[in-house]
Design an enzyme around this catalytic site. Structure first.
Site, PDB file in Angstrom:
ATOM      1  N   TYR A 129       0.834  -1.217   0.000  1.00 40.02           N
ATOM      2  CA  TYR A 129       0.000   0.000   0.000  1.00 40.02           C
ATOM      3  C   TYR A 129       0.866   1.263   0.000  1.00 40.02           C
ATOM      4  O   TYR A 129       0.485   2.295  -0.537  1.00 40.02           O
ATOM      5  CB  TYR A 129      -0.978  -0.037   1.182  1.00 40.02           C
ATOM      6  N   LYS A 189      -3.360   8.293   2.870  1.00 42.54           N
ATOM      7  CA  LYS A 189      -4.617   8.080   3.613  1.00 42.54           C
ATOM      8  C   LYS A 189      -4.484   8.550   5.063  1.00 42.54           C
ATOM      9  O   LYS A 189      -5.461   9.039   5.649  1.00 42.54           O
ATOM     10  CB  LYS A 189      -5.027   6.604   3.573  1.00 42.54           C
TER      11      LYS A 189
END
Ligand code: 0WD
Length: 255
Positions: free
Chosen positions: A156, A163
């Site tokens: 990720y 995020k």
């Protein structure tokens, strides 16, 4: 009458019928909201127009969040289609170079770092700036995040950092906009097979891992994210702001 009857909302980030934004749009429509969609570029226009027709939604044009003029144009158009003002905006936009969604975070380039943070984080603030002016009677802003903001997740990488920044911006925006009765929240969704997710390394393995380990022993659907989104943009959640709600079959309690 429905949960969202009389509410008008703008949905950013429908790419196709697998998009989380589409799940949210279906649910908002089912609960009585009037909607407007944007699309990113002509390739998506052809996909988004028929979807919008299905929900009797306005299509208010191309929006590339890296271009401030295009965000301005979208809100000017939203003001025209909804002269009474808007009640909610749902932001379902993220981007990172696929080559950097695999391997080690440490290899992230400055260029992709900047671009990922601009599209996946700053764009929500840019949208909030414009939405504030059209939310004359208060409103609700919603964005989408992922557990990779809270914990290291394989592949990720820079999206996890983006995020984390997005989740922090939810809290800062909530504080800024609270006095105007504009609420700002996020849904932290479990992994779902979408166009954006297909760029993440080993995504099928991540889906399986969640299926085996989440308390509900499954993954979630765009319709389930959509139902929670309908609640967050409705008056049912009027006492909540600055919140990150997990719609992930409970994975965050074990992961
Ligand atoms: O597992 C998942 N799919 C999860 C997604 C789990 C948890 C969170 N999310 C988040 C994503 O990070 C994103 O913020 O949900 C949001 C929606 O993503 P999605 O539904 O998974 O993906 P998709 O249907 O691909 O929609 C994302 C869209 C873009 O699609 P593509 O795939 O063409 O990049 O974001 C839009 C675009 O439509 N987008 C932009 N819109 C305006 N300007 C831009 C841009 N510069 N870049 C991407």
């Amino acid at each position: 009458s429905g949960l969202l009857t009389g509410k008008r909302g703008l949905i950013l980030g429908v790419a196709n019928n697998r998009s989380i934004a589409w799940g949210i749009a279906k649910s908002a429509h089912a609960h009585g909201a009037k909607l407007a969609f944007t699309y990113q570029g002509d390739a998506l226009k052809k996909r988004v127009e028929p979807l919008a027709r299905d929900l009797d939604a306005h299509v208010i044009g191309h929006c590339d969040v890296t271009d401030p003029a295009s965000i301005d144009a979208v809100f000017a158009q939203a003001d025209r289609v909804f002269p009474e003002g808007i009640d909610f905006v749902v932001h379902c936009i993220a981007f990172s170079d696929k080559d950097e969604l695999t391997g080690r975070y440490i290899e992230t380039s400055e260029g992709n770092f900047t671009k990922s943070l601009l599209i996946s984080c700053y764009s929500f603030t840019a949208v909030a700036q414009r939405a504030e002016r059209l939310m004359r009677n208060g409103g609700s802003l919603l964005t989408l995040t992922y557990y990779g903001a809270e914990k290291w997740m394989p592949h990720y990488n820079v999206m996890g950092v983006a995020k984390a920044a997005l989740e922090a911006s939810v809290r800062y925006l909530a504080a800024d906009l609270g006095p105007k009765n504009i609420r700002v929240n996020a849904i932290s969704a479990g992994p779902i097979k979408t166009l954006a997710a297909s760029g993440i390394g080993d995504f099928r393995y991540i889906l399986k891992w969640n299926e085996y380990n989440a308390p509900l022993r499954r993954t979630v659907t765009i319709d389930e994210v959509g139902e929670t989104a309908a609640y967050l943009v409705s008056d049912m959640s009027r006492g909540m702001t600055g919140e990150i709600l997990h719609v992930d079959a409970g994975y965050h309690v074990v992961g």
